[in-house]
Write a protein that holds these residues in place. Structure first.
Motif, short mmCIF file in Angstrom:
data_model
loop_
_atom_site.label_atom_id
_atom_site.label_comp_id
_atom_site.label_asym_id
_atom_site.label_seq_id
_atom_site.Cartn_x
_atom_site.Cartn_y
_atom_site.Cartn_z
N CYS A 19 67.97 -63.82 -10.07
CA CYS A 19 68.26 -62.66 -9.08
C CYS A 19 69.05 -61.55 -9.50
CB CYS A 19 68.59 -63.16 -7.64
SG CYS A 19 67.36 -64.27 -6.73
N GLU A 21 67.42 -58.61 -7.52
CA GLU A 21 67.05 -59.08 -5.98
C GLU A 21 68.27 -59.45 -5.25
OE1 GLU A 21 63.41 -61.58 -6.61
OE2 GLU A 21 63.87 -61.42 -8.65
N LYS A 69 68.98 -59.19 -2.03
CA LYS A 69 68.83 -59.99 -0.69
C LYS A 69 68.50 -61.29 -0.92
CE LYS A 69 67.18 -55.88 1.81
NZ LYS A 69 66.12 -55.25 2.85
N GLU A 70 67.66 -61.66 -1.84
CA GLU A 70 67.49 -63.15 -2.22
C GLU A 70 68.60 -63.66 -2.66
OE1 GLU A 70 65.30 -66.66 -2.98
OE2 GLU A 70 65.13 -65.01 -1.44
N ARG A 123 70.52 -64.62 0.35
CA ARG A 123 70.21 -65.63 1.07
C ARG A 123 70.56 -66.90 0.36
NH1 ARG A 123 66.44 -69.32 0.90
NH2 ARG A 123 65.71 -68.87 -1.22
#
Length: 205
Positions: A109, A114, A116-117, A120
């Motif tokens: 990621c 990425e 946001k991932e 998370r």
């Protein structure tokens, strides 16, 4: 192998293999990102048995599953063998197996932006450390919860040994001030903040 402390490179995170001590550089050069370290300034007194106990539970789980280490166990393997492990042993193994997968996915990621991932995965990691590995504490949980209420925060989790200590939060550079202010307002203790960016490792000055 070189000490991990000297392997750091400016603008990079480290993906560390804790068995071989191999470390891979993962680019983290986006100028719009900062890493916020928040010290809860609490330390719960422990008996000293918590980590040896968890290590033993993980080793026993691997042995019951016929593997030298949980590194060789998939989540599917673990679920299939649930009836052979007691509840705590199952939870400890689930955390370790899940954390290995999250770490590998997290590195990908960061490479692909990425965020946001990645965030998370950070929160998922914290929840697993809290619920399955049981090394968090109310103060760390409160810091993570407060950080995640702020627009511009991607993710947050405890870091280090747990039972107190610090959280690490990935946040947009433009949101850092409101993040600190919000955590100060929501946290009942007196936190200390460190706004950081990945830098070079230990070296002679």
């Amino acid at each position: 192998a070189l000490p991990i402390s000297v392997m750091g490179k400016e603008g990079h995170a480290l993906l560390i293999d804790c068995r071989s001590l191999e470390a891979k550089l993962v680019p983290l050069t986006d100028p719009n990102l900062v890493v916020l370290i928040t010290n809860s300034n609490v330390r719960h007194t422990l008996t000293g048995s918590e980590y040896p106990s968890r290590r033993r539970q993980c080793e026993e789980a691997a042995k019951l599953l016929g593997k030298p280490s949980l590194r060789e166990v998939s989540m599917e393997n673990l679920k299939a063998a649930k009836g052979r492990l007691d509840t705590e042993m199952y939870q400890r193994a689930r955390h370790v197996i899940g954390e290995i997968a999250r770490t590998r996915r997290g590195a990908e990621c960061l490479k692909s932006g990425e965020y946001k991932e990645f965030g998370r995965l950070m929160v998922e990691s914290h929840n697993s450390l809290r619920d399955d590995y049981e090394v968090s504490c109310p103060e760390l949980d409160a810091l993570v919860a407060a950080a995640m209420e702020v627009d511009g925060v991607y993710g947050s989790r405890m870091t280090g040994g747990g039972f107190g200590g610090c959280t690490v939060t990935l946040v947009e550079a433009g949101a850092i001030e409101r993040t600190i202010q919000h955590i100060q307002a929501r946290y009942s203790g007196t936190p200390t903040f460190y706004v950081t960016k990945p830098s070079a490792g230990a070296r002679l000055l």
